[in-house]
Write a protein that holds these residues in place. Sequence first.
Motif, PDB file in Angstrom:
ATOM      1  N   ILE A  23       0.832  -1.202   0.000  1.00  0.00           N
ATOM      2  CA  ILE A  23       0.000   0.000   0.000  1.00  0.00           C
ATOM      3  C   ILE A  23       0.869   1.255   0.000  1.00  0.00           C
ATOM      4  N   ALA A  24       1.894   1.266   0.847  1.00  0.00           N
ATOM      5  CA  ALA A  24       2.787   2.428   0.900  1.00  0.00           C
ATOM      6  C   ALA A  24       3.434   2.671  -0.461  1.00  0.00           C
ATOM      7  N   ARG A  25       3.939   1.618  -1.076  1.00  0.00           N
ATOM      8  CA  ARG A  25       4.567   1.757  -2.394  1.00  0.00           C
ATOM      9  C   ARG A  25       3.570   2.257  -3.442  1.00  0.00           C
ATOM     10  N   HIS A  26       2.373   1.705  -3.414  1.00  0.00           N
ATOM     11  CA  HIS A  26       1.348   2.092  -4.386  1.00  0.00           C
ATOM     12  C   HIS A  26       0.980   3.567  -4.218  1.00  0.00           C
ATOM     13  N   PHE A  27       0.791   4.002  -2.981  1.00  0.00           N
ATOM     14  CA  PHE A  27       0.424   5.394  -2.732  1.00  0.00           C
ATOM     15  C   PHE A  27       1.546   6.334  -3.176  1.00  0.00           C
ATOM     16  N   ILE A  28       2.796   5.924  -2.936  1.00  0.00           N
ATOM     17  CA  ILE A  28       3.940   6.737  -3.375  1.00  0.00           C
ATOM     18  C   ILE A  28       3.934   6.870  -4.894  1.00  0.00           C
ATOM     19  N   GLU A  29       3.708   5.745  -5.579  1.00  0.00           N
ATOM     20  CA  GLU A  29       3.674   5.754  -7.046  1.00  0.00           C
ATOM     21  C   GLU A  29       2.542   6.625  -7.584  1.00  0.00           C
ATOM     22  N   GLN A  30       1.460   6.742  -6.810  1.00  0.00           N
ATOM     23  CA  GLN A  30       0.311   7.541  -7.227  1.00  0.00           C
ATOM     24  C   GLN A  30       0.473   9.020  -6.893  1.00  0.00           C
ATOM     25  N   GLY A  31       1.626   9.382  -6.331  1.00  0.00           N
ATOM     26  CA  GLY A  31       1.908  10.787  -6.088  1.00  0.00           C
ATOM     27  C   GLY A  31       1.478  11.327  -4.745  1.00  0.00           C
ATOM     28  N   ALA A  32       1.061  10.456  -3.830  1.00  0.00           N
ATOM     29  CA  ALA A  32       0.707  10.914  -2.485  1.00  0.00           C
ATOM     30  C   ALA A  32       1.971  11.173  -1.671  1.00  0.00           C
ATOM     31  N   ASP A  40       9.696  -1.800  12.748  1.00  0.00           N
ATOM     32  CA  ASP A  40      10.958  -2.320  12.221  1.00  0.00           C
ATOM     33  C   ASP A  40      11.694  -1.233  11.447  1.00  0.00           C
ATOM     34  N   GLU A  41      12.539  -0.491  12.139  1.00  0.00           N
ATOM     35  CA  GLU A  41      13.243   0.637  11.525  1.00  0.00           C
ATOM     36  C   GLU A  41      14.201   0.189  10.426  1.00  0.00           C
ATOM     37  N   VAL A  42      14.893  -0.926  10.667  1.00  0.00           N
ATOM     38  CA  VAL A  42      15.864  -1.411   9.683  1.00  0.00           C
ATOM     39  C   VAL A  42      15.165  -1.811   8.389  1.00  0.00           C
ATOM     40  N   LYS A  43      14.056  -2.523   8.509  1.00  0.00           N
ATOM     41  CA  LYS A  43      13.307  -2.951   7.315  1.00  0.00           C
ATOM     42  C   LYS A  43      12.715  -1.747   6.574  1.00  0.00           C
ATOM     43  N   GLU A  47      13.567  -0.914   2.677  1.00  0.00           N
ATOM     44  CA  GLU A  47      12.519  -0.835   1.654  1.00  0.00           C
ATOM     45  C   GLU A  47      12.424   0.540   1.008  1.00  0.00           C
ATOM     46  N   PHE A  48      12.707   1.594   1.790  1.00  0.00           N
ATOM     47  CA  PHE A  48      12.487   2.933   1.269  1.00  0.00           C
ATOM     48  C   PHE A  48      13.776   3.725   1.096  1.00  0.00           C
ATOM     49  N   GLY A  49      14.924   3.054   1.258  1.00  0.00           N
ATOM     50  CA  GLY A  49      16.182   3.639   0.857  1.00  0.00           C
ATOM     51  C   GLY A  49      16.806   4.628   1.783  1.00  0.00           C
ATOM     52  N   ALA A  50      16.341   4.716   3.031  1.00  0.00           N
ATOM     53  CA  ALA A  50      16.909   5.687   3.957  1.00  0.00           C
ATOM     54  C   ALA A  50      17.981   5.068   4.827  1.00  0.00           C
ATOM     55  N   ASN A  51      18.822   5.920   5.374  1.00  0.00           N
ATOM     56  CA  ASN A  51      19.780   5.498   6.386  1.00  0.00           C
ATOM     57  C   ASN A  51      19.004   5.172   7.658  1.00  0.00           C
ATOM     58  N   PRO A  52      19.255   4.027   8.321  1.00  0.00           N
ATOM     59  CA  PRO A  52      18.507   3.677   9.523  1.00  0.00           C
ATOM     60  C   PRO A  52      18.595   4.726  10.622  1.00  0.00           C
ATOM     61  N   ASP A  53      19.614   5.594  10.580  1.00  0.00           N
ATOM     62  CA  ASP A  53      19.754   6.620  11.607  1.00  0.00           C
ATOM     63  C   ASP A  53      18.940   7.877  11.297  1.00  0.00           C
ATOM     64  N   MET A  54      18.276   7.874  10.131  1.00  0.00           N
ATOM     65  CA  MET A  54      17.500   9.046   9.729  1.00  0.00           C
ATOM     66  C   MET A  54      16.023   8.762   9.889  1.00  0.00           C
ATOM     67  N   ASP A  55      15.262   9.804  10.233  1.00  0.00           N
ATOM     68  CA  ASP A  55      13.817   9.623  10.317  1.00  0.00           C
ATOM     69  C   ASP A  55      13.101  10.135   9.079  1.00  0.00           C
ATOM     70  N   VAL A  68       8.250  10.995   0.487  1.00  0.00           N
ATOM     71  CA  VAL A  68       8.285   9.823   1.359  1.00  0.00           C
ATOM     72  C   VAL A  68       9.040  10.150   2.639  1.00  0.00           C
ATOM     73  N   ARG A  69       8.492   9.699   3.763  1.00  0.00           N
ATOM     74  CA  ARG A  69       9.194   9.762   5.031  1.00  0.00           C
ATOM     75  C   ARG A  69       8.999   8.419   5.736  1.00  0.00           C
ATOM     76  N   ILE A  70       9.953   8.060   6.566  1.00  0.00           N
ATOM     77  CA  ILE A  70       9.786   6.848   7.372  1.00  0.00           C
ATOM     78  C   ILE A  70       9.709   7.247   8.837  1.00  0.00           C
ATOM     79  N   PHE A  71       8.945   6.463   9.587  1.00  0.00           N
ATOM     80  CA  PHE A  71       8.781   6.697  11.017  1.00  0.00           C
ATOM     81  C   PHE A  71       8.786   5.348  11.717  1.00  0.00           C
ATOM     82  N   ALA A  72       9.710   5.151  12.634  1.00  0.00           N
ATOM     83  CA  ALA A  72       9.814   3.893  13.371  1.00  0.00           C
ATOM     84  C   ALA A  72       9.377   4.101  14.816  1.00  0.00           C
ATOM     85  N   GLY A  73       8.507   3.221  15.303  1.00  0.00           N
ATOM     86  CA  GLY A  73       8.071   3.331  16.685  1.00  0.00           C
ATOM     87  C   GLY A  73       6.953   2.363  16.999  1.00  0.00           C
TER      88      GLY A  73
END
Length: 279
Positions: A23-32, A40-43, A47-55, A68-73
């Motif tokens: 779903i996340a990938r699809h929404f990104i492709e659709q321009g959201a 799972d911060e590492v995963k 999947e989304f190409g960020a450094n694990p130390d970055m949010d 795109v942003r990632i949020f681990a918690g």
Amino acid sequence: MSFSIAGKTAIVTGAANGVGLAIARHFIEQGANVICADMDEVKLAEEFGANPDMDVLPEGDGAEPSNVRIFAGDLRKKLTIANLLSATIDAFDRVDILVNASRQVASSDPLDPDDKMVETLLDQNLMTALKLSQAVARKMVAQAEGADDRPPSIGSIVNLTSIAAHRTRPNLMAFSIASAALEQLTRSMAVALAPERIRVNAVCFGSVMSASLRESILNDPEVRDVVIHGTPLGRIAEASEVAEAAHFLASDASQFMTGQVVTVDGGRTVIDAVDTVNH
């Protein structure tokens, strides 16, 4: 009505694996603009190409998309939910869509008084969705205050549930209870939030060709035959097909739909399992 979600901001939980990832990938492709949330911060980073130390993902000249942003918690915690919402507003100024895709599937023993799986799955699959939906709905209402226009819908919440809510397998009792409760939560919140013009729907799905199902099929090839035999369309769904249903419910194309559970199971829940034995 438009199927476009381009420019809208979506929070997708459970985004590191399986259907949530699709779903996340699809929404990104659709321009959201997408906040991909998971424990799972590492995963997430893989999947989304960020450094694990970055949010957040890098913006600008690099190959990574700026939407795109990632949020681990751990979203079972109140503070984490508050931090997720703050991160979303900091990144994209608003939130328009919430997809509650974070869920745990586990076996349970209905006869074991020490089995705590019902409590565990209700906490993970139901209460997390409830608390996050409440927080996001309050933000959606605040965003709409003072606006010059009054659109039919100011936000969409999509829950992910399972056909386990309608089928009985004793070893999946806890998961079935949590899935059924999430469907009722969908209906209850839909009515409660309708005056605020926030829509709440769910996607209920059956077997999806996920990493865990692939592993099960490798360990026992008969699993594939059993699932296909019980599915009128004669195949196992791809995660992208669930993502497309979530896209529809998130878009303005479904703006007169709320409190609905859209089933994506290839017809599995509309047949009598006993009758299939003779076919």
